[in-house]
Structure formats: structure tokens, C-alpha cells
Write a protein that holds these residues in place. Sequence first.
Motif, short mmCIF file in Angstrom:
data_model
loop_
_atom_site.label_atom_id
_atom_site.label_comp_id
_atom_site.label_asym_id
_atom_site.label_seq_id
_atom_site.Cartn_x
_atom_site.Cartn_y
_atom_site.Cartn_z
N PRO A 36 0.79 -1.24 0.00
CA PRO A 36 0.00 0.00 0.00
C PRO A 36 0.82 1.29 0.00
O PRO A 36 0.26 2.37 0.17
N PHE A 37 2.13 1.20 -0.20
CA PHE A 37 2.98 2.39 -0.07
C PHE A 37 3.24 3.05 -1.42
O PHE A 37 3.40 2.37 -2.43
N CYS A 38 3.27 4.37 -1.42
CA CYS A 38 3.58 5.14 -2.63
C CYS A 38 4.55 6.26 -2.28
O CYS A 38 4.47 6.85 -1.19
N HIS A 56 4.52 8.86 -4.10
CA HIS A 56 3.76 10.03 -4.58
C HIS A 56 2.33 9.57 -4.80
O HIS A 56 2.10 8.46 -5.29
N ILE A 57 1.36 10.41 -4.44
CA ILE A 57 -0.05 10.04 -4.60
C ILE A 57 -0.62 10.73 -5.85
O ILE A 57 -0.59 11.95 -5.96
N CYS A 58 -1.13 9.93 -6.81
CA CYS A 58 -1.65 10.49 -8.06
C CYS A 58 -3.05 11.09 -7.86
O CYS A 58 -3.79 10.68 -6.97
N HIS A 59 -3.41 12.01 -8.73
CA HIS A 59 -4.64 12.79 -8.54
C HIS A 59 -5.92 11.98 -8.71
O HIS A 59 -6.98 12.40 -8.27
N TYR A 60 -5.82 10.82 -9.38
CA TYR A 60 -7.03 10.05 -9.69
C TYR A 60 -7.17 8.80 -8.83
O TYR A 60 -8.18 8.10 -8.89
N CYS A 61 -6.16 8.47 -8.03
CA CYS A 61 -6.09 7.14 -7.41
C CYS A 61 -6.91 7.06 -6.13
O CYS A 61 -6.78 7.90 -5.23
N ASP A 62 -7.76 5.99 -6.04
CA ASP A 62 -8.51 5.77 -4.80
C ASP A 62 -8.20 4.39 -4.20
O ASP A 62 -8.94 3.90 -3.36
N PHE A 63 -7.12 3.74 -4.66
CA PHE A 63 -6.74 2.45 -4.08
C PHE A 63 -6.26 2.66 -2.64
O PHE A 63 -5.92 3.77 -2.25
N ASN A 64 -6.22 1.57 -1.88
CA ASN A 64 -5.74 1.65 -0.50
C ASN A 64 -4.22 1.89 -0.53
O ASN A 64 -3.46 0.99 -0.84
N LYS A 65 -3.84 3.14 -0.24
CA LYS A 65 -2.43 3.48 -0.32
C LYS A 65 -2.11 4.62 0.65
O LYS A 65 -2.99 5.36 1.07
N VAL A 66 -0.82 4.73 1.03
CA VAL A 66 -0.36 5.82 1.89
C VAL A 66 0.99 6.30 1.38
O VAL A 66 1.71 5.57 0.70
N PHE A 67 1.32 7.53 1.75
CA PHE A 67 2.64 8.08 1.41
C PHE A 67 3.70 7.32 2.20
O PHE A 67 3.56 7.08 3.40
N LEU A 68 4.74 6.89 1.53
CA LEU A 68 5.74 5.97 2.08
C LEU A 68 6.47 6.52 3.32
O LEU A 68 6.78 5.77 4.24
N HIS A 69 6.74 7.81 3.35
CA HIS A 69 7.60 8.41 4.37
C HIS A 69 7.11 8.07 5.78
O HIS A 69 5.95 8.27 6.12
N GLN A 70 8.02 7.57 6.61
CA GLN A 70 7.78 7.25 8.03
C GLN A 70 6.71 6.17 8.25
O GLN A 70 6.09 6.11 9.31
N GLN A 71 6.50 5.32 7.27
CA GLN A 71 5.57 4.19 7.44
C GLN A 71 6.31 2.96 7.96
O GLN A 71 7.50 2.79 7.67
N PRO A 72 5.62 2.07 8.70
CA PRO A 72 6.27 0.87 9.25
C PRO A 72 6.39 -0.23 8.19
O PRO A 72 5.75 -1.28 8.26
N VAL A 73 7.23 0.01 7.19
CA VAL A 73 7.30 -0.89 6.03
C VAL A 73 7.76 -2.29 6.43
O VAL A 73 7.15 -3.29 6.03
N ASP A 74 8.82 -2.38 7.24
CA ASP A 74 9.34 -3.70 7.61
C ASP A 74 8.33 -4.47 8.47
O ASP A 74 8.16 -5.68 8.29
N ALA A 75 7.65 -3.77 9.37
CA ALA A 75 6.62 -4.42 10.19
C ALA A 75 5.47 -4.90 9.31
O ALA A 75 4.86 -5.95 9.56
N TYR A 76 5.17 -4.13 8.26
CA TYR A 76 4.10 -4.53 7.33
C TYR A 76 4.50 -5.81 6.58
O TYR A 76 3.69 -6.72 6.43
#
Length: 380
Positions: A10-12, A14-34
Motif C-alpha cells: 500500500p505504499f507510494c 507520490h499520490i496520483c490525482h485520480y487514485c482511490d486504491f488503498n495506499k499511503v505516502f511511504l515516508h515514516q511508514q512501518p514498512v518492515d513491520a508490514y
Amino acid sequence: MIQAAYIHIPFCTHICHYCDFNKVFLHQQPVDAYIDALIVEMKRTFERVPTSQLQTVFIGGGTPTSLTARQLDRLLGAIHRIVPIASDVEFTIEANPDGVSDEQLHVFKHWGVNRLSFGVQTFTDELLQRIGRTHTKETAIETIERAHKLGFYNINIDLMYALPTQTLDQLKETLQVTFSLPVQHVSAYSLIIEPKTVFYNLMKKRALPLPSQEEEAHMYEMVMEQMEKNGYIQYELSNYAQKGWGSRHNMTYWNNEHYYGFGAGAHSYVNGVRYANVGPIKKYIQLIEQGQFPYVDTHIVSKEEQMEEHMFLGLRKTEGVNKQQFFERYGRTVHDVFHNSILSQKRHGLLDETDEAIFLTHRGKLLGNEVFQSFLGVSS
């Protein structure tokens, strides 16, 4: 037996203007825990609902290539340890044209990824900026050619049309660039404005100059015509492939077959039950750490719903719904269940049929949603 798995990243960046998928901006996200949680969810699921072999694996997002090469290596290695994968598996990863390194591509190759899907959307720089993409035409071309040189011979690109201010000429140019590249498969979708997106807010303010419905229909017809002319077979409403290169994974959905779904916001269809995973990443991780499955919704699909889904998904395929397969699966003929709907849509020139199948006409492809609607809530 379940033969397909979807894995959601779910990490990006950059968030595109049209996108409604389940996603979040990558910065400071718990990627390894995910990734840890994903691995646990897969392990538990295969213990509870085992399968003999997966024929297709699809890692989508979000942006899977927002993970580092090391993180991707850990995830892909775990998939191979946990998941029984067929030797001729179709293994797809989505990638951003400006976000995939040679190191990541080598990791993919090492773990048997054999299909790449690039979110290109358009080869017009001005439109790429307008829709919030960060790559350029030049970057996309370079990345696709680089992936091909590194040994990826099954490449899909996603295209969009009916974009704000887009012209037929711009779309035609995008298609011509596509045909000049080593691309075996194209998914081409019209822009849909979804709630909670930048474009939705602009549309509410009447600040989004979209093509008319008539212009959108012309664009779709141009896509179909140009694809056929250049050797790409339309096998589903929005999907085109050179002979033998259709997406086996996506056919799982259109054939209304069962599949696993892993990750935050992912959906599964397992043994007649549809599951939806919780969307927020921290909540997803928390549920896994508590020893639970991360389901936010569970729905047992009735036979009536299965038959309706079979129709509106199957009619997306250009070959349509196979009558014999329908009978073998449900013990009733398609006309027993949907006779009035079929006759009505045939009268309107939107459906046609042979002894073997029921399928959309050319006009039906342009008005597909109207046809699909006619099969909902009418099975008996």
C-alpha cells in the motif's frame, strides 16, 4: 483448488490525482513491520486453506517498487518458502516507470518474477503532469526498454484515456509509442473520477476539463481499432494482448474463480466466501500481531449472487459467458436464470449469442455498465 494470489503493497512515494486504491505516502511508514505481517498472514492462510499449486501471483499496490531491493528480496523469498508455486507460474509485479532500479529488477529475476506491469497512463508529458504522475515519456520508454534488455519478455503497460484536456491526437500518439516498444500486453481504461481524490474535489469545483461522453466513446473506439490493427487482441473490455500473452491472473477474476488476497485492504474469494481485509496499515499489523486474521468483512456468496457475478464478470470477456460452463457450475442453464435480461439486451442490440456463448456486441462494449446492471438482482 485455488490457483491465484494477490499481494497488496500500500505504499507510494507520490499520490496520483485520480487514485482511490488503498495506499499511503511511504515516508515514516512501518514498512518492515508490514512485510512481517504480510508473511504471517500468508503462512496462516495457507495453513488454514491449503492449495496444491498457485498458477498466478500478482503483487500490486500502491507501488511495490517503493520497497527497497532488500525489502523486496525478503518478501519474495518468503513467498517462495510459504507458497506452493507452479513451475510455469505467471508472476507479476507492478512497477512505476521512474521508480525501478536495476538492483530491484535483478531481485525480481532471481525470485522468478516473469511479468512486469508499468503504470505509464500516457506518453504525453503535459498530461502526465496534469494527472500527478512523476515520470516523463522519455523515462517510461527507457525503463521499459531496460527491463526488456534485462530479460523481462512479458511486459504490460497501463494506459488511461478521457483524461482532462486530452485530445484524440494525443491518445493516438500514445498508442503509436506503445506499439514501438517491446510490450506484449496493454490495459487501457477510461478515467473514472472516484470520491476522496484530488480530481473529485476539482470536479466538484467545476475545475476539471474532462472530455464529453461522446469524445470518450470515440477514444475507446480508437483504442480498439488501433490495437487490432497492430496485432493486439482485445480479450476483455479494457485489455489487449499479443497472441498468447493474455493475463492469466486477471482471467481468474473474470471467470469468477477463487483467489487469495493478502495485505491491507486486499480482498479474497475463498471457497464461496468473500473476505475484505482492514485498510489502515497500523490496524492491519495490530490484528496480525494479535494472532487474528485481518478481516473487516466476511460475506458468504449465495448461489444467486454467484450466478449474477458470473454474468457481469464473464461478459467483460470478448468471448463472453460460456453456456456449458455456466450449466456445469450451477446446474441451470443461463436462459433458465436470466432469460428476460438476455432477451431485453439483445433487443437493444447490446448482446448477441451463439449455441456456445453469450457476449457483448460492439455497441454493448460501449455501454457495458448498462448491460451488467441488467443482471443484478434478477436471478431466480
